[in-house]
Design a protein around this motif. Sequence first.
Motif, PDB file in Angstrom:
ATOM      1  N   ASP A  35      -6.148  -8.661  -2.517  1.00 38.99           N
ATOM      2  CA  ASP A  35      -6.771  -7.874  -1.347  1.00 38.99           C
ATOM      3  C   ASP A  35      -8.405  -8.014  -1.523  1.00 38.99           C
ATOM      4  OD1 ASP A  35      -7.701  -6.061   0.234  1.00 38.99           O
ATOM      5  OD2 ASP A  35      -6.121  -4.699   0.059  1.00 38.99           O
ATOM      6  N   ALA A  36      -9.154  -8.751  -0.683  1.00 38.20           N
ATOM      7  CA  ALA A  36     -10.528  -9.198  -1.122  1.00 38.20           C
ATOM      8  C   ALA A  36     -11.416  -7.902  -0.448  1.00 38.20           C
ATOM      9  CB  ALA A  36     -10.865 -10.422  -0.339  1.00 38.20           C
ATOM     10  N   ASP A  37     -10.731  -7.019   0.307  1.00 40.47           N
ATOM     11  CA  ASP A  37     -11.525  -5.860   1.032  1.00 40.47           C
ATOM     12  C   ASP A  37     -11.384  -4.889  -0.036  1.00 40.47           C
ATOM     13  OD1 ASP A  37     -12.212  -7.372   3.227  1.00 40.47           O
ATOM     14  OD2 ASP A  37     -10.179  -6.900   3.924  1.00 40.47           O
ATOM     15  N   ALA A  38     -10.537  -4.639  -1.054  1.00 38.69           N
ATOM     16  CA  ALA A  38     -10.483  -3.592  -1.796  1.00 38.69           C
ATOM     17  C   ALA A  38     -11.282  -3.420  -2.976  1.00 38.69           C
ATOM     18  CB  ALA A  38      -9.039  -3.395  -2.219  1.00 38.69           C
ATOM     19  N   GLU A  39     -11.829  -2.436  -3.178  1.00 42.87           N
ATOM     20  CA  GLU A  39     -12.844  -2.136  -4.376  1.00 42.87           C
ATOM     21  C   GLU A  39     -12.139  -1.667  -5.611  1.00 42.87           C
ATOM     22  OE1 GLU A  39     -16.400  -0.633  -3.439  1.00 42.87           O
ATOM     23  OE2 GLU A  39     -16.855  -2.184  -1.885  1.00 42.87           O
TER      24      GLU A  39
ATOM     25  N   ARG B  18       0.927  -1.236  -0.006  1.00 45.23           N
ATOM     26  CA  ARG B  18       0.159  -0.053  -0.066  1.00 45.23           C
ATOM     27  C   ARG B  18       0.780   1.190  -0.026  1.00 45.23           C
ATOM     28  NH1 ARG B  18      -3.120  -3.295   3.668  1.00 45.23           N
ATOM     29  NH2 ARG B  18      -5.141  -3.600   2.778  1.00 45.23           N
TER      30      ARG B  18
END
Length: 214
Positions: free
Chosen positions: A121-125, A21
């Motif tokens: 990254d499953a949480d990123a959109e 990040r």
Amino acid sequence: EQMGGLADEETAAMLIAHELRDEEVGGIADIAPGMDEVKFLGKVTGIGEMRTFERDGEDEDGRVVNVEVADGSGSIRVAFWGDQAEAAIEELEVGTVLRIAGRPKEGYNGVEVNADRVEPDADAEVDVQVRDSYRVEDLSMGLSDVNLRGQVLDVDDRARTFDRDDGSEGQVRNVRIQDQSGDLRVALWGDKADIDIAPGDHLYVADVEIQDGW
């Protein structure tokens, strides 16, 4: 391994994600050849086939898989090498969001990135629509694994044969198709060059790679 076993796999994954990040570029469109290393977020839009090649002085063949990723600013091809190539084939799916660190270079179809570190990254959109099928006007250089539907405008009468570097003989046949948004020349290679098609037929072509014409 670097921490001597002091971190489990989940903790190590969090550390990698945190590192990726840091200092991310604003978007894929900002990536340019000559940058030492770039870190960016992208959604997988296509996964190519694994290619093997001989390496000088090595008994084991090299492996590479090209993966297309995109964000709201554009798309780019990322090369996964060695064990990462194996993991790309076995674990990646179209639609997966990745945090990537790698080295940009000028590739055959524009800017490409050689992946150094990759973390899902499953949480990123990422606001990118992954299409099951493309229109001609949606196409851009470097896209791969593209599916198209169109009507045949014209087609070569017969396949053209050529000699490969290994001495074997190959064949290719050109067909031009159109949809409501435009037209495109498609090269049919190998056995696909022998299919029975004629102007006016409707054709579905899968796993197309978009390249400069000649």
